[in-house]
Scaffold this motif. Structure first.
Motif, PDB file in Angstrom:
ATOM      1  N   THR A 515      32.259  14.291 147.102  1.00  0.00           N
ATOM      2  CA  THR A 515      32.709  13.562 148.283  1.00  0.00           C
ATOM      3  C   THR A 515      33.128  14.555 149.348  1.00  0.00           C
ATOM      4  O   THR A 515      33.795  15.553 149.041  1.00  0.00           O
ATOM      5  N   GLU A 516      32.713  14.296 150.581  1.00  0.00           N
ATOM      6  CA  GLU A 516      33.169  15.121 151.710  1.00  0.00           C
ATOM      7  C   GLU A 516      33.413  14.214 152.906  1.00  0.00           C
ATOM      8  O   GLU A 516      32.506  13.505 153.349  1.00  0.00           O
ATOM      9  N   ARG A 517      34.636  14.228 153.390  1.00  0.00           N
ATOM     10  CA  ARG A 517      35.059  13.424 154.548  1.00  0.00           C
ATOM     11  C   ARG A 517      34.632  11.957 154.406  1.00  0.00           C
ATOM     12  O   ARG A 517      34.107  11.351 155.330  1.00  0.00           O
ATOM     13  N   GLY A 518      34.819  11.446 153.186  1.00  0.00           N
ATOM     14  CA  GLY A 518      34.540  10.044 152.935  1.00  0.00           C
ATOM     15  C   GLY A 518      33.114   9.731 152.562  1.00  0.00           C
ATOM     16  O   GLY A 518      32.824   8.600 152.150  1.00  0.00           O
ATOM     17  N   HIS A 519      32.215  10.693 152.683  1.00  0.00           N
ATOM     18  CA  HIS A 519      30.806  10.451 152.371  1.00  0.00           C
ATOM     19  C   HIS A 519      30.497  10.873 150.936  1.00  0.00           C
ATOM     20  O   HIS A 519      30.752  12.025 150.557  1.00  0.00           O
TER      21      HIS A 519
END
Length: 572
Positions: A515-519
């Protein structure tokens, strides 16, 4: 009859706006020819065309208002086209009277300031224009929403086409007005109007891919003082040891911690979220020099090419001319064949950066070249080859809303992104082609199915490349040939998405989730032999949402080819 007259006025307004675009694109004449002569300012071409378009749009709006049009537009079955025409006239009136006038006035004023006083006068003018640009950007966004709400599938195809054309124009205009509004608010302070600033400027080598573009090789420390730019230091990555004392959070550590981005310079910008890289780079520089910087910029050889198209060639110490046409080739291909010695090659990259920067500074000091430079800077921005970060929180909040911040959006909605990081230490991404196809499928109980298809092609020749370009510093336990590459491939999905299946070249695989910045992210370690293509297909279940996805575009030598299909609406 009123409909016929309204159509004539709308077509006339459209012609005025077309002429306005062409006039703005060629606004490089001196102030006296732009209607800003000595004495009282005359009306510029931009202002005249805007005034004419506004008058036509206002008449069309007036003609399509009143009880008769209102009643007819709301008739069942037959009223759709009339409602759309009324909406087009209303939107055109708001556009030409509330959005374009401040922009049209700014073009001759900024051009005049550039010719009479150079960059300091331009920044002063920008600062004064900030409120008007901010209002124009807000109205433009409202107008676009209004245009998209108009009926687009009526029984009259010409009206449907007109509505689509208007919506497409607004889709292009609104981001530009947003960029302009932010620029007027942050550029003066960032360029030192209220005190000197210093920035880290990274020259990314896109022949070796990283999340924000390419490996940061040559770099500079840039000083800005009342719009006057100067370089205080040039260097290369061999200077960057030590450690960047930054904390980017548990999510970042989970995604990239094994690669030690805060202590391994080559891995500092594996994330496509540029603010992460900028904070790490400036942290390295503070550890190295003790100097706290005000922000960071990143450019690449493609950027230099676009800027050199405005300034003219730069000459390197060995006599080589760096031009708009050869900047990418010289720095990312030819230099590797020219120098066997690594230290000499790195010094050559610094020389190229210094020569291009010197040519740019000369052009900035010449008021006659500023309009062409501003035009080239717009091209750089549109190409995604400029990334900007400010260490000042109030400026960064504004910057992060715009594409040139290089920020990975953290908002919900359809999203698709293909990011590659070179895992072999080669310079073979000069020969890399990428494609991404996003196809929505059937509606599901939780949203809709989506298929993301990514194809990567390694065009590296089978022979003739220098060893430094093809050498494998990953030392794989399997046999490879010169020209074979290895990539860390990551797909960024919509917030809330869930992977339901994946295949590489038709065989099932299991990408590593993250997960990165909600993605949600799905990562695969991919060997990519020379002269071959590999295709990764991901099947996802995503939240219900209409419209095309926001696409994350990683800028390398060759742009990603993106295909987006339209699907049937799903109720969320």
């Amino acid at each position: 009859m009123t409909g016929w007259f309204a159509r004539s006025d709308l077509l006339a307004a459209q012609e005025d706006l077309k002429a306005l675009r062409e006039s703005v694109a060629t606004s490089t004449a001196p102030a006296s020819t732009m209607g800003v002569a000595a004495g009282a300012p005359a009306e510029s071409d931009q202002e005249r065309l805007t005034r004419s378009a506004a008058a036509h749009a206002a008449r069309a709006h007036h003609l399509t208002t009143g009880p008769a049009w209102y009643t007819a537009a709301h008739l069942p079955l037959v009223g759709g086209p009339l409602e759309t025409v009324r909406g087009i006239a209303r939107v055109s009136d708001r556009l030409t009277n509330g959005v374009l006038p401040p922009l049209a006035r700014a073009v001759p004023q900024l051009t005049a300031s550039a010719h009479t006083g150079g960059i300091p006068h331009v920044l002063t003018e920008l600062e004064g224009q900030a409120p008007a640009f901010t209002r124009a950007a807000r109205v433009a966004a409202e107008v676009r929403e209004e245009a998209h709400r108009l009926p687009g599938s009526t029984w009259l195809p010409p009206v449907d086409r007109a509505r689509t054309q208007l919506a497409d124009e607004l889709d292009r205009l609104v981001p530009q007005t947003g960029d302009a509004a932010v620029a007027t608010r942050v550029m003066p302070s960032m360029l030192g109007m209220h005190g000197p600033r210093r920035y880290f400027l990274a020259f990314q080598n896109t022949a070796e891919a990283r999340g924000t573009g390419g490996l940061p090789g040559a770099f500079a420390v840039l000083r800005a003082d009342r719009g006057r730019l100067s370089f205080e230091h040039f260097g290369n990555n061999t200077e960057m040891g030590g450690h960047a004392a930054v904390n980017l959070g548990a999510e970042f550590d989970a995604q990239y911690g094994n690669n030690q981005p805060e202590s391994v310079w080559a891995n500092a910008n594996m994330s496509p979220h540029f603010p992460y890289a900028a904070r790490i780079w400036t942290g390295f520089w503070r550890d190295q020099s003790g100097q706290r910087l005000d922000g960071a910029f990143a450019i690449d050889p493609g950027t230099l090419g676009l800027l050199l198209s405005a300034t003219g060639p730069a000459r390197l110490p060995d006599g080589t001319e760096l031009t708009a046409d050869n900047a990418v080739d010289v720095t990312e291909r030819a230099a590797y064949a020219k120098f066997d010695d690594v230290a000499r090659r790195k010094a050559y990259f610094v020389e190229a950066a210094r020569a291009a920067a010197g040519r740019l500074m000369t052009a900035v000091d010449d008021s006659r070249q500023i309009p062409a430079l501003l035009s080239a800077l717009r091209d750089v921005q549109r190409a995604g080859r400029l990334q900007v970060w400010s260490a000042h929180a109030n400026e960064q909040r504004l910057l992060e809303s715009r594409p040139f911040s290089g920020a990975l959006p953290d908002t919900p909605g359809p999203f698709a992104g293909l990011v590659v990081n070179n895992a072999a230490g080669t310079k073979l991404d000069y020969y890399l082609d990428r494609s991404l196809a996003w196809a929505p499928g059937a509606c599901t109980d939780t949203g809709r199915s989506v298929t993301a298809t990514m194809t990567l092609t390694n065009r590296a020749p089978v022979s003739g490349l220098p060893e430094y370009v093809t050498q494998r510093v990953d030392y794989p336990p399997y046999r490879t040939r010169p020209g074979d590459n290895r990539l860390i491939v990551t797909y960024y999905a919509s917030t809330g998405a869930r992977l339901t299946g994946a295949a590489l070249d038709g065989r099932p695989v299991h990408p590593i989730p993250g997960t990165e910045r909600g993605h949600p992210t799905y990562t695969l370690d991919l060997e990519l032999p020379r002269q071959s293509s590999r295709t990764l297909v991901l099947h996802l279940d995503e939240p219900a949402a209409d419209g095309a996805p926001t696409v994350l575009r990683q800028t390398l030598v060759t742009p990603t080819q993106v295909t987006v299909e339209r699907g049937e609406p799903c109720s969320g």
